[in-house]
Design a protein around this motif. Sequence first.
Motif, PDB file in Angstrom:
ATOM      1  N   SER A   1       0.830  -1.197   0.000  1.00 25.36           N
ATOM      2  CA  SER A   1       0.000   0.000   0.000  1.00 25.36           C
ATOM      3  C   SER A   1       0.867   1.251   0.000  1.00 25.36           C
ATOM      4  CB  SER A   1      -0.936  -0.011   1.215  1.00 25.36           C
ATOM      5  OG  SER A   1      -1.800   1.093   1.212  1.00 25.36           O
ATOM      6  N   ALA A   2       1.956   1.218   0.789  1.00 27.37           N
ATOM      7  CA  ALA A   2       2.873   2.358   0.826  1.00 27.37           C
ATOM      8  C   ALA A   2       3.561   2.561  -0.520  1.00 27.37           C
ATOM      9  CB  ALA A   2       3.917   2.146   1.923  1.00 27.37           C
ATOM     10  N   LEU A   3       3.730   1.465  -1.290  1.00 31.44           N
ATOM     11  CA  LEU A   3       4.341   1.534  -2.613  1.00 31.44           C
ATOM     12  C   LEU A   3       3.323   1.863  -3.709  1.00 31.44           C
ATOM     13  CD1 LEU A   3       6.698  -1.579  -2.360  1.00 31.44           C
ATOM     14  CD2 LEU A   3       7.433   0.810  -2.563  1.00 31.44           C
ATOM     15  N   LYS A   4       2.065   2.122  -3.290  1.00 28.08           N
ATOM     16  CA  LYS A   4       0.970   2.423  -4.225  1.00 28.08           C
ATOM     17  C   LYS A   4       0.605   1.220  -5.097  1.00 28.08           C
ATOM     18  CE  LYS A   4       1.205   6.661  -2.716  1.00 28.08           C
ATOM     19  NZ  LYS A   4       0.241   7.147  -1.705  1.00 28.08           N
TER      20      LYS A   4
ATOM     21  N   TYR B   1      -1.777  -1.001  -5.083  1.00 30.67           N
ATOM     22  CA  TYR B   1      -3.043  -1.244  -4.403  1.00 30.67           C
ATOM     23  C   TYR B   1      -3.629  -2.622  -4.720  1.00 30.67           C
ATOM     24  CZ  TYR B   1      -2.795   3.717  -3.304  1.00 30.67           C
ATOM     25  OH  TYR B   1      -2.388   4.948  -2.838  1.00 30.67           O
ATOM     26  N   GLY B   2      -3.394  -3.094  -5.944  1.00 26.08           N
ATOM     27  CA  GLY B   2      -3.881  -4.428  -6.284  1.00 26.08           C
ATOM     28  C   GLY B   2      -3.195  -5.492  -5.450  1.00 26.08           C
ATOM     29  N   GLY B   3      -1.870  -5.387  -5.318  1.00 21.91           N
ATOM     30  CA  GLY B   3      -1.118  -6.336  -4.498  1.00 21.91           C
ATOM     31  C   GLY B   3      -1.484  -6.235  -3.030  1.00 21.91           C
ATOM     32  N   ALA B   4      -1.698  -4.995  -2.559  1.00 20.01           N
ATOM     33  CA  ALA B   4      -2.073  -4.792  -1.160  1.00 20.01           C
ATOM     34  C   ALA B   4      -3.427  -5.432  -0.872  1.00 20.01           C
ATOM     35  CB  ALA B   4      -2.116  -3.302  -0.834  1.00 20.01           C
ATOM     36  N   ASP B   5      -4.387  -5.219  -1.777  1.00 17.22           N
ATOM     37  CA  ASP B   5      -5.721  -5.801  -1.591  1.00 17.22           C
ATOM     38  C   ASP B   5      -5.646  -7.319  -1.552  1.00 17.22           C
ATOM     39  OD1 ASP B   5      -8.751  -5.332  -1.620  1.00 17.22           O
ATOM     40  OD2 ASP B   5      -8.476  -6.763  -3.259  1.00 17.22           O
ATOM     41  N   SER B   6      -4.806  -7.901  -2.412  1.00 14.44           N
ATOM     42  CA  SER B   6      -4.642  -9.360  -2.443  1.00 14.44           C
ATOM     43  C   SER B   6      -4.075  -9.880  -1.114  1.00 14.44           C
ATOM     44  CB  SER B   6      -3.721  -9.744  -3.601  1.00 14.44           C
ATOM     45  OG  SER B   6      -3.509 -11.135  -3.634  1.00 14.44           O
ATOM     46  N   CYS B   7      -3.086  -9.164  -0.561  1.00 12.28           N
ATOM     47  CA  CYS B   7      -2.487  -9.573   0.725  1.00 12.28           C
ATOM     48  C   CYS B   7      -3.504  -9.470   1.859  1.00 12.28           C
ATOM     49  CB  CYS B   7      -1.273  -8.712   1.031  1.00 12.28           C
ATOM     50  SG  CYS B   7       0.148  -9.002  -0.038  1.00 12.28           S
TER      51      CYS B   7
ATOM     52  N   LEU C   1     -10.415  -6.658   6.482  1.00 11.68           N
ATOM     53  CA  LEU C   1     -11.507  -6.040   5.725  1.00 11.68           C
ATOM     54  C   LEU C   1     -11.408  -4.518   5.781  1.00 11.68           C
ATOM     55  CD1 LEU C   1     -14.558  -8.284   6.715  1.00 11.68           C
ATOM     56  CD2 LEU C   1     -13.362  -8.218   4.518  1.00 11.68           C
ATOM     57  N   TYR C   2     -11.029  -3.997   6.945  1.00  7.29           N
ATOM     58  CA  TYR C   2     -10.889  -2.542   7.101  1.00  7.29           C
ATOM     59  C   TYR C   2      -9.789  -2.009   6.194  1.00  7.29           C
ATOM     60  CZ  TYR C   2     -10.102   1.946   9.479  1.00  7.29           C
ATOM     61  OH  TYR C   2      -9.956   3.269   9.768  1.00  7.29           O
ATOM     62  N   GLU C   3      -8.673  -2.740   6.116  1.00  5.32           N
ATOM     63  CA  GLU C   3      -7.580  -2.299   5.249  1.00  5.32           C
ATOM     64  C   GLU C   3      -7.978  -2.410   3.782  1.00  5.32           C
ATOM     65  OE1 GLU C   3      -5.200  -0.706   6.242  1.00  5.32           O
ATOM     66  OE2 GLU C   3      -5.042  -1.194   8.364  1.00  5.32           O
ATOM     67  N   ARG C   4      -8.750  -3.410   3.431  1.00  5.57           N
ATOM     68  CA  ARG C   4      -9.259  -3.511   2.060  1.00  5.57           C
ATOM     69  C   ARG C   4     -10.194  -2.336   1.754  1.00  5.57           C
ATOM     70  NH1 ARG C   4     -11.995  -8.635   0.028  1.00  5.57           N
ATOM     71  NH2 ARG C   4     -11.488  -7.588  -1.940  1.00  5.57           N
ATOM     72  N   PHE C   5     -11.009  -1.952   2.740  1.00  5.81           N
ATOM     73  CA  PHE C   5     -11.890  -0.796   2.596  1.00  5.81           C
ATOM     74  C   PHE C   5     -11.075   0.475   2.340  1.00  5.81           C
ATOM     75  CE2 PHE C   5     -13.929   2.773   4.930  1.00  5.81           C
ATOM     76  CZ  PHE C   5     -15.099   2.906   4.184  1.00  5.81           C
ATOM     77  N   ASN C   6      -9.986   0.656   3.102  1.00  4.91           N
ATOM     78  CA  ASN C   6      -9.114   1.829   2.915  1.00  4.91           C
ATOM     79  C   ASN C   6      -8.464   1.830   1.540  1.00  4.91           C
ATOM     80  OD1 ASN C   6      -9.580   2.948   5.468  1.00  4.91           O
ATOM     81  ND2 ASN C   6      -8.004   1.673   6.414  1.00  4.91           N
ATOM     82  N   VAL C   7      -8.029   0.651   1.098  1.00  6.20           N
ATOM     83  CA  VAL C   7      -7.395   0.544  -0.218  1.00  6.20           C
ATOM     84  C   VAL C   7      -8.395   0.897  -1.318  1.00  6.20           C
ATOM     85  CG1 VAL C   7      -6.484  -1.113  -1.905  1.00  6.20           C
ATOM     86  CG2 VAL C   7      -5.591  -1.091   0.424  1.00  6.20           C
ATOM     87  N   ALA C   8      -9.633   0.408  -1.174  1.00  6.86           N
ATOM     88  CA  ALA C   8     -10.662   0.701  -2.175  1.00  6.86           C
ATOM     89  C   ALA C   8     -10.921   2.205  -2.268  1.00  6.86           C
ATOM     90  CB  ALA C   8     -11.952  -0.043  -1.830  1.00  6.86           C
ATOM     91  N   ILE C   9     -10.940   2.890  -1.138  1.00  7.18           N
ATOM     92  CA  ILE C   9     -11.134   4.345  -1.140  1.00  7.18           C
ATOM     93  C   ILE C   9      -9.947   5.037  -1.795  1.00  7.18           C
ATOM     94  CG2 ILE C   9     -11.259   6.373   0.349  1.00  7.18           C
ATOM     95  CD1 ILE C   9     -13.010   4.766   2.241  1.00  7.18           C
ATOM     96  N   GLU C  10      -8.721   4.582  -1.491  1.00  3.30           N
ATOM     97  CA  GLU C  10      -7.523   5.166  -2.102  1.00  3.30           C
ATOM     98  C   GLU C  10      -7.552   5.012  -3.620  1.00  3.30           C
ATOM     99  OE1 GLU C  10      -4.746   6.791  -1.075  1.00  3.30           O
ATOM    100  OE2 GLU C  10      -5.604   7.042   0.924  1.00  3.30           O
ATOM    101  N   ARG C  11      -8.074   3.888  -4.090  1.00  3.79           N
ATOM    102  CA  ARG C  11      -8.132   3.616  -5.530  1.00  3.79           C
ATOM    103  C   ARG C  11      -9.306   4.328  -6.199  1.00  3.79           C
ATOM    104  NH1 ARG C  11      -7.687  -2.879  -6.058  1.00  3.79           N
ATOM    105  NH2 ARG C  11      -7.371  -2.394  -8.256  1.00  3.79           N
ATOM    106  N   GLY C  12     -10.214   4.863  -5.386  1.00  2.00           N
ATOM    107  CA  GLY C  12     -11.405   5.473  -5.941  1.00  2.00           C
ATOM    108  C   GLY C  12     -12.447   4.464  -6.389  1.00  2.00           C
ATOM    109  N   ASP C  13     -12.349   3.243  -5.876  1.00  2.00           N
ATOM    110  CA  ASP C  13     -13.284   2.168  -6.226  1.00  2.00           C
ATOM    111  C   ASP C  13     -14.461   2.217  -5.253  1.00  2.00           C
ATOM    112  OD1 ASP C  13     -14.614  -0.130  -6.887  1.00  2.00           O
ATOM    113  OD2 ASP C  13     -12.863  -1.448  -6.782  1.00  2.00           O
ATOM    114  N   THR C  14     -15.435   3.065  -5.540  1.00  2.00           N
ATOM    115  CA  THR C  14     -16.552   3.282  -4.607  1.00  2.00           C
ATOM    116  C   THR C  14     -17.442   2.048  -4.473  1.00  2.00           C
ATOM    117  OG1 THR C  14     -17.820   4.264  -6.420  1.00  2.00           O
ATOM    118  CG2 THR C  14     -16.598   5.762  -4.995  1.00  2.00           C
ATOM    119  N   VAL C  15     -17.544   1.267  -5.549  1.00  4.41           N
ATOM    120  CA  VAL C  15     -18.396   0.065  -5.495  1.00  4.41           C
ATOM    121  C   VAL C  15     -17.827  -0.948  -4.495  1.00  4.41           C
ATOM    122  CG1 VAL C  15     -19.299  -1.890  -6.808  1.00  4.41           C
ATOM    123  CG2 VAL C  15     -19.226   0.386  -7.850  1.00  4.41           C
TER     124      VAL C  15
END
Length: 314
Positions: free
Chosen positions: A232-235, A237-243, A258-272
């Motif tokens: 996630s720190a390396l941007k 986001y796909g790899g971070a979500d997988s981990c 799940l909370y970290e996946r939620f944060n990653v989704a917001i960072e990516r702009g994936d509102t769905v």
Amino acid sequence: MDLIAGSPWLGHGSGGFDARYMDVQADWLAANPGSRYAVLADNVRHPLNEWLLLAVDYGVLGVCVAIGAVVLTVAYARRHPSASSGTGLNVIACAGVFSLFSYPLLYPFTWLLLMMAVVVVFGHALSHHARALYVMLLIVLPVCGVGLCRNLELALELREVQGKAMLGLSERMMPRYERLYQKLKGDARFLYNYAVEQYEAGRYRPALNTARECGSLVSCYDLCLLEGDIRSALKDYGGADSCYNRAHWMVPSRFVPLYERFNVAIERGDTVSAHCLAGEILAKPVKVRSLETDEIIDDVGKRALGRADIMQGE
């Protein structure tokens, strides 16, 4: 049993359970999401059965060797009974039964008792080789003593370095960590701590490499979360979500992945995805209530509500 079936005769080698079990657990729970075992799953480092651990690490051959050693000891004690051989057999029997339900072999005291029990049982045979045994002890004990002193020195240095790193001196401790790495790179606990401190010092690429190296020795929930944080720190986001998703299926009852996946989704702009994950978090039953869990639920509730209001306005 899946692990044993994967390499039944020779096993997965020393540390095989640590390196593979949590991945197998994650795969099974992901394939059975409605299982009643999901809420019971935890970060497992031992099967609570030394015989199963032996079978995973060294296969059927290892179990047969262990059983053969016990049978040989009992047979010798019956052929050469003595006043104390019964006590030695009782100690071995207690350790064998205890090993069915826990991990007594992790404690040096258990090994000491077993060695004393074997010496007591084979006392008659050993008495004929007393001089050779004394010579062997005179050679082995000093070597073991030197090894123990060296390990103690490394442990004390590592403790000092960890203590200073926890005070916010991670970057200044990197040269000392690098020196320790040359001597402790086969220790999963050291590699995990090293990766954490590299991450804290902002050395994300080296931290990712160290985390991967640690992953070749051990598979665990905390390591998946750490790798997710680094990616996630390396941007990535796909790899971070997988981990984070891997960590979730390792221990489905926990909220942090799940909370970290939620944060990653917001960072990516994936509102769905963020909306779906927020719903999953808010509907998730709490296994053990804690301040961290309450804060996660409150934060997700506020942020999800705020985003819903924005979307309605748009």
